[in-house]
Each structure stands twice: as C-alpha cells, then as structure tokens.
Scaffold this motif. Structure first.
Motif, PDB file in Angstrom:
ATOM      1  N   THR A 193     -13.548  -7.405  25.291  1.00  0.00           N
ATOM      2  CA  THR A 193     -12.748  -7.892  26.414  1.00  0.00           C
ATOM      3  C   THR A 193     -11.690  -8.851  25.886  1.00  0.00           C
ATOM      4  O   THR A 193     -11.788  -9.371  24.771  1.00  0.00           O
ATOM      5  N   ILE A 194     -10.681  -9.086  26.695  1.00  0.00           N
ATOM      6  CA  ILE A 194      -9.666 -10.074  26.356  1.00  0.00           C
ATOM      7  C   ILE A 194      -9.543 -11.065  27.503  1.00  0.00           C
ATOM      8  O   ILE A 194      -9.796 -10.726  28.667  1.00  0.00           O
ATOM      9  N   GLY A 195      -9.166 -12.291  27.169  1.00  0.00           N
ATOM     10  CA  GLY A 195      -8.957 -13.313  28.177  1.00  0.00           C
ATOM     11  C   GLY A 195      -7.721 -14.137  27.853  1.00  0.00           C
ATOM     12  O   GLY A 195      -7.451 -14.426  26.681  1.00  0.00           O
ATOM     13  N   ARG A 217     -13.120 -11.017  22.669  1.00  0.00           N
ATOM     14  CA  ARG A 217     -14.556 -11.244  22.668  1.00  0.00           C
ATOM     15  C   ARG A 217     -15.344  -9.933  22.682  1.00  0.00           C
ATOM     16  O   ARG A 217     -14.855  -8.909  23.163  1.00  0.00           O
ATOM     17  N   ALA A 218     -16.563 -10.010  22.186  1.00  0.00           N
ATOM     18  CA  ALA A 218     -17.566  -8.978  22.454  1.00  0.00           C
ATOM     19  C   ALA A 218     -18.348  -9.447  23.671  1.00  0.00           C
ATOM     20  O   ALA A 218     -18.831 -10.584  23.705  1.00  0.00           O
ATOM     21  N   THR A 219     -18.451  -8.585  24.675  1.00  0.00           N
ATOM     22  CA  THR A 219     -18.992  -9.000  25.971  1.00  0.00           C
ATOM     23  C   THR A 219     -20.128  -8.095  26.420  1.00  0.00           C
ATOM     24  O   THR A 219     -20.009  -6.867  26.405  1.00  0.00           O
ATOM     25  N   VAL A 278      -6.351 -22.168  33.968  1.00  0.00           N
ATOM     26  CA  VAL A 278      -6.737 -20.958  34.690  1.00  0.00           C
ATOM     27  C   VAL A 278      -6.910 -19.844  33.667  1.00  0.00           C
ATOM     28  O   VAL A 278      -6.130 -19.728  32.720  1.00  0.00           O
ATOM     29  N   GLU A 279      -7.960 -19.044  33.839  1.00  0.00           N
ATOM     30  CA  GLU A 279      -8.236 -17.943  32.915  1.00  0.00           C
ATOM     31  C   GLU A 279      -8.297 -16.623  33.665  1.00  0.00           C
ATOM     32  O   GLU A 279      -8.838 -16.547  34.778  1.00  0.00           O
ATOM     33  N   VAL A 280      -7.758 -15.583  33.044  1.00  0.00           N
ATOM     34  CA  VAL A 280      -7.877 -14.214  33.540  1.00  0.00           C
ATOM     35  C   VAL A 280      -8.534 -13.391  32.439  1.00  0.00           C
ATOM     36  O   VAL A 280      -8.089 -13.413  31.289  1.00  0.00           O
ATOM     37  N   ILE A 281      -9.622 -12.695  32.768  1.00  0.00           N
ATOM     38  CA  ILE A 281     -10.267 -11.831  31.781  1.00  0.00           C
ATOM     39  C   ILE A 281     -10.189 -10.384  32.255  1.00  0.00           C
ATOM     40  O   ILE A 281     -10.175 -10.102  33.458  1.00  0.00           O
ATOM     41  N   ALA A 282     -10.121  -9.460  31.286  1.00  0.00           N
ATOM     42  CA  ALA A 282     -10.063  -8.040  31.596  1.00  0.00           C
ATOM     43  C   ALA A 282     -10.863  -7.261  30.564  1.00  0.00           C
ATOM     44  O   ALA A 282     -10.922  -7.631  29.387  1.00  0.00           O
TER      45      ALA A 282
END
Length: 215
Positions: A71-73, A38-40, A84-88
């Motif tokens: 970013t990635i998720g 994504r663009a965040t 469940v999601e983890v974003i960084a």
C-alpha cells in the motif's frame, strides 16, 4: 492472526534498526509531505449469521479471509503536529459460508478500502515520533467471482477508522513506519440465487510496516 504477527515483527525490526542507526535526520514540520510505502495486512473480523431473506436462521456464518498487499500513503503536515493522511491499496478476499460440517466457498472479491485520517504527531522533532488518528473509510468491492452456485452482492459503503503508529528516523529524509488501523464497517451481503443474506461487520484490522520519505 499469523500474518498480523509477521507484519508486527517486521515492523518492530525496522524500528529497532532505525533507532540504532539514525543520526542526521529531517524532523516533521509544517508543510512536509511524507510518502509511505508499506506491506499491509488486511484482516477482517467477520463471522456474522447468514439468514434467509425472510430472516430465518440457516445455521451458517459468513467468514472473510485475510490478505497481504503493498500500500502507499501520503501525509501532509498542516502544522508540526497536525497532519492528514490518505492511504490506498487493494486486497483480495475469499468469502465462505461456515457452520457445523459445512464449509463452502462463496465468492472471491477484490476490495479497494481507501482511508483518509486526521492525525496528531507527538514529538515531531524527535527520532521516534508516535502518532494517533481518526478518519473515514470507503469500501469498494469489485471483480467478484462466485463459486458453488452462489450469486453474492456485497454493498459498497462508508465506515470510520481509528489509527495509531510511529515513525522512526533512519537517515536524512528516510524513516521507518509501523501503523495500525481499526476500520469499522458494516454492510449487507445478499445471495441473488439462493435467497439468503447476511449483515456483515467486516471491521478489519489494517496492520502495516514500511518506509517513509519526506519531501
């Protein structure tokens, strides 16, 4: 606000394109692993008063700039609906002291704000599948660079986040994604050289648009 509007416009365009083009698509199901790129936009909602260490008012407020970064998720589905999601990702922000005719650059800092959230996905077998979520956040500040005689220390710490988003199937395993998080995070910022401090409620909006792929 301007950058958030751009992100929302891009996301809306992706979703409209997905709704128009989606034909054969893979639904969300238990065991699915989804990667979102994504663009965040990270837009802090700061503006807290700066005081002396003794608590006296200075007439200044701490302002923190927005930033836009990729970013990635990763999202894992325990059931068709629950995931469940983890974003960084990491963003760079400028901290300024403002008040009256004063506008002083204090520090540039990088922030690593990972978020882990538990999500509920509505209509996982449909082309348009919205979701909501809630989770925890950790703010890690690093590579700080001070300006104008300041020596600022911003404390790391935990916060919590609320989330809403939507996935729109494009083709096969590919989907478009629009995601909005509100992170609630309060920290202390202390200037080691000038004897001033601020209780900073960053509370950033995290607005993202991008593409997802299911494995």
């Amino acid at each position: 606000m301007y950058t958030k509007t751009i992100a929302l416009a891009v996301g809306a365009g992706l979703l409209l394109a997905g709704a128009a083009q989606a034909q054969d698509f893979q639904p969300k199901t238990a065991g699915t692993l989804m990667l979102n790129t994504r663009a965040t936009v990270v837009a802090p909602d700061a503006g807290d008063p700066i005081t002396t260490l003794a608590g006296a008012a200075t007439g200044l407020k701490a302002e923190v700039s927005d930033d836009v970064m990729p970013t990635i998720g990763l999202t894992y589905f325990f059931t068709d609906n629950v995931a469940v999601e983890v974003i960084a990702g990491t963003t760079k922000h400028t901290i300024r002291a403002k008040g009256g005719a004063t506008d002083v650059k204090v520090q540039e800092t990088w922030v690593l704000p990972p978020v882990v959230s538990l999500q509920y996905h509505f209509m996982p077998d449909q082309k348009v599948s919205p979701y909501v979520g809630a989770g925890l956040n950790y703010m890690l500040f690093y590579s700080e660079k001070d300006y104008n005689g300041f020596g600022l220390k911003v404390d790391d710490g935990f916060g919590y986040a609320l989330q809403a988003g939507v996935d729109v199937a494009l083709q096969g395993k590919l989907s478009a994604n629009l995601d909005v998080k509100k992170v609630f995070f309060e920290t202390d910022a202390t200037d080691r050289f000038n004897g001033v401090k601020s209780k900073v409620n960053l509370d950033p909006w995290v607005v993202s648009a991008g593409l997802g792929y299911k494995f």
